[in-house]
Enzyme design. Structure first.
Site, PDB file in Angstrom:
ATOM      1  N   LYS A   1      23.857  32.394 -34.784  1.00  0.00           N
ATOM      2  CA  LYS A   1      23.367  31.627 -33.625  1.00  0.00           C
ATOM      3  C   LYS A   1      23.134  30.144 -33.922  1.00  0.00           C
ATOM      4  O   LYS A   1      23.426  29.292 -33.082  1.00  0.00           O
ATOM      5  CB  LYS A   1      22.075  32.250 -33.088  1.00  0.00           C
ATOM      6  CG  LYS A   1      22.301  33.576 -32.360  1.00  0.00           C
ATOM      7  CD  LYS A   1      21.014  34.052 -31.720  1.00  0.00           C
ATOM      8  CE  LYS A   1      21.229  35.395 -31.039  1.00  0.00           C
ATOM      9  NZ  LYS A   1      20.057  35.821 -30.278  1.00  0.00           N
TER      10      LYS A   1
ATOM     11  N   ASP B   1      19.078  33.532 -24.140  1.00  0.00           N
ATOM     12  CA  ASP B   1      17.997  34.412 -24.614  1.00  0.00           C
ATOM     13  C   ASP B   1      16.685  34.106 -23.884  1.00  0.00           C
ATOM     14  O   ASP B   1      15.885  35.000 -23.624  1.00  0.00           O
ATOM     15  CB  ASP B   1      17.789  34.259 -26.126  1.00  0.00           C
ATOM     16  CG  ASP B   1      18.899  34.932 -26.930  1.00  0.00           C
ATOM     17  OD1 ASP B   1      19.489  35.906 -26.428  1.00  0.00           O
ATOM     18  OD2 ASP B   1      19.172  34.474 -28.047  1.00  0.00           O
TER      19      ASP B   1
ATOM     20  N   ALA C   1      14.487  33.562 -33.537  1.00  0.00           N
ATOM     21  CA  ALA C   1      14.178  34.240 -32.270  1.00  0.00           C
ATOM     22  C   ALA C   1      12.891  33.688 -31.669  1.00  0.00           C
ATOM     23  O   ALA C   1      12.794  33.470 -30.451  1.00  0.00           O
ATOM     24  CB  ALA C   1      14.053  35.745 -32.500  1.00  0.00           C
TER      25      ALA C   1
ATOM     26  N   ALA D   1       3.891  27.210 -42.474  1.00  0.00           N
ATOM     27  CA  ALA D   1       4.740  26.008 -42.465  1.00  0.00           C
ATOM     28  C   ALA D   1       5.867  26.141 -41.436  1.00  0.00           C
ATOM     29  O   ALA D   1       6.264  25.139 -40.822  1.00  0.00           O
ATOM     30  CB  ALA D   1       5.314  25.776 -43.863  1.00  0.00           C
ATOM     31  N   LYS D   2       6.357  27.363 -41.228  1.00  0.00           N
ATOM     32  CA  LYS D   2       7.448  27.541 -40.261  1.00  0.00           C
ATOM     33  C   LYS D   2       6.937  27.395 -38.824  1.00  0.00           C
ATOM     34  O   LYS D   2       7.639  26.873 -37.954  1.00  0.00           O
ATOM     35  CB  LYS D   2       8.135  28.899 -40.472  1.00  0.00           C
ATOM     36  CG  LYS D   2       9.123  28.831 -41.651  1.00  0.00           C
ATOM     37  CD  LYS D   2       9.474  30.178 -42.225  1.00  0.00           C
ATOM     38  CE  LYS D   2      10.444  30.976 -41.401  1.00  0.00           C
ATOM     39  NZ  LYS D   2      10.725  32.284 -42.060  1.00  0.00           N
TER      40      LYS D   2
HETATM   41  P1  ATR Z   1      15.202  35.743 -36.549  1.00  0.00           P
HETATM   42  O1  ATR Z   1      16.324  34.766 -36.606  1.00  0.00           O
HETATM   43  O2  ATR Z   1      15.579  37.086 -35.988  1.00  0.00           O
HETATM   44  O3  ATR Z   1      13.998  35.185 -35.894  1.00  0.00           O
HETATM   45  P2  ATR Z   1      14.158  35.182 -39.176  1.00  0.00           P
HETATM   46  O4  ATR Z   1      14.494  33.742 -39.002  1.00  0.00           O
HETATM   47  O5  ATR Z   1      14.486  35.850 -40.487  1.00  0.00           O
HETATM   48  O6  ATR Z   1      14.837  36.099 -38.077  1.00  0.00           O
HETATM   49  O7  ATR Z   1      12.592  35.349 -38.878  1.00  0.00           O
HETATM   50  C1  ATR Z   1      11.912  36.543 -39.077  1.00  0.00           C
HETATM   51  C2  ATR Z   1      10.466  36.364 -38.632  1.00  0.00           C
HETATM   52  O8  ATR Z   1       9.792  37.622 -38.766  1.00  0.00           O
HETATM   53  C3  ATR Z   1       9.670  35.376 -39.469  1.00  0.00           C
HETATM   54  O9  ATR Z   1       8.735  34.739 -38.627  1.00  0.00           O
HETATM   55  C4  ATR Z   1       8.961  36.285 -40.481  1.00  0.00           C
HETATM   56  O10 ATR Z   1       7.764  35.764 -40.983  1.00  0.00           O
HETATM   57  P3  ATR Z   1       7.820  34.717 -42.253  1.00  0.00           P
HETATM   58  O11 ATR Z   1       8.322  33.413 -41.684  1.00  0.00           O
HETATM   59  O12 ATR Z   1       6.439  34.621 -42.714  1.00  0.00           O
HETATM   60  O13 ATR Z   1       8.762  35.327 -43.244  1.00  0.00           O
HETATM   61  C5  ATR Z   1       8.642  37.454 -39.579  1.00  0.00           C
HETATM   62  N1  ATR Z   1       8.396  38.723 -40.306  1.00  0.00           N
HETATM   63  C6  ATR Z   1       9.317  39.522 -40.890  1.00  0.00           C
HETATM   64  N2  ATR Z   1       8.734  40.637 -41.394  1.00  0.00           N
HETATM   65  C7  ATR Z   1       7.395  40.521 -41.128  1.00  0.00           C
HETATM   66  C8  ATR Z   1       6.252  41.355 -41.376  1.00  0.00           C
HETATM   67  N3  ATR Z   1       6.357  42.523 -42.005  1.00  0.00           N
HETATM   68  N4  ATR Z   1       5.044  40.917 -40.926  1.00  0.00           N
HETATM   69  C9  ATR Z   1       4.925  39.741 -40.271  1.00  0.00           C
HETATM   70  N5  ATR Z   1       5.976  38.917 -40.010  1.00  0.00           N
HETATM   71  C10 ATR Z   1       7.189  39.294 -40.421  1.00  0.00           C
END
Ligand code: ATR
Length: 281
Positions: free
Chosen positions: A70, A107, A137, A161-162
């Protein structure tokens, strides 16, 4: 029947074999009697650009784009809608006759459409919204909520930070928050939207004190496998109105279909039932 005039569109992803988009679009095409087809493409990890460049000039009408392409899709495009730019990602590429590629992001329309269908009394303007996660997302969800008029959006993420980065690029209505401080947001929010990958296929479910929310707070999950994620099950047990990821998938497909085939999908096709059959054979 496939003819020499068949309009071709599709979805590009990796993996893509389990995508429900071909099921939705082809069911609509069949009911509408449109001479069109919708197929799945799975280029290699670096292959999106080659594929998209090959379609320039309108060799096919367009493609939806899914994980992991994406962000790359937005970069390849020559023109992009404001929402795709704000989301930093595109889920729709149209191959224009002039050789240019136009990117859009439906989306956000999917997110708001799912809320409108499954939580019809909820109004984005009425108060703050909470988004869980700060990946691609989540960024798209925040951009769509802001564009629709949400007064404030809390972004909760493990990695603060994100969330800070989303606030920096999308403005002062975005408030980053660590999970440890979730309580204050949950008490005031009108909706909680899970945009993390936690809970996908039932693993690593999120645990949030949803009982702190007002009884009318809408709880939504963008994940649709399983249809009722542990997070939605928790919300339902508390009696909160819930919105599922399958409805979002269907609602994002509607404007995509219009862009490909120049017609609204027929409303009398129960694509939700079809998708559920594919999800739970
Ligand atoms: P996408 O493009 O689908 O959004 P991504 O960029 O990999 O996928 O983002 C995944 C998100 O899910 C992130 O916000 C991640 O948190 P971190 O930034 O702290 O890694 C979050 N995430 C994934 N597994 C998690 C969990 N078990 N508990 C809380 N947050 C989770």
């Amino acid at each position: 029947m496939i003819t020499g005039k068949t309009l071709v569109a599709g979805v590009v992803g990796r993996p893509v074999a389990h995508s429900l988009s071909p099921v939705l679009h082809n069911a609509w095409l069949a009911t509408a009697g449109i001479d069109g087809v919708y197929v799945a493409f799975a280029p290699d990890a670096m292959g999106l650009e080659r594929l998209a460049n090959g379609f320039r000039g309108g060799a096919i009408r367009g493609v939806n784009v899914t994980i992991p392409f994406k962000e790359a899709a937005l970069k390849i495009a020559d023109r992009a809608s404001p929402l795709a730019k704000a989301a930093g990602a595109a889920n729709l590429l149209i191959f224009d006759r002039d050789g240019k590629i136009t990117a859009d992001n439906t989306d956000g329309a999917g997110l708001l459409g799912a809320l409108a269908v499954q939580a019809p009394t909820w109004d984005v303007h009425n108060g703050p919204v909470t988004v869980l996660g700060a990946g691609g997302a989540a960024r798209g969800a925040v951009a769509a909520l802001l564009a629709a008029g949400a007064p404030k959006v809390w972004v909760l993420n493990r990695t603060l930070a994100k969330a800070d980065a989303i606030a920096k690029s999308l403005g002062s209505r975005v408030l980053p928050l660590p999970y440890a401080h979730a309580a204050s947001a949950l008490q005031q929010t009108t909706a909680v939207i899970n945009a993390t990958s936690a809970g996908l296929s039932g693993d690593g479910a999120l645990t949030l004190p949803l009982e702190l929310t007002h009884p009318s707070t809408v709880v939504m999950d963008m994940v649709y496998k399983p249809l009722e994620t542990p997070f939605l099950a928790q919300a339902r047990a508390l009696g909160r109105p819930t919105v599922d990821g399958l409805e979002m998938l269907i609602r994002q497909a509607i404007p995509s279909f219009e862009a490909f085939y120049g017609a609204r999908p027929p409303s009398d096709t129960d694509v939700r039932a079809l998708a559920l059959k594919v999800l739970n054979p």
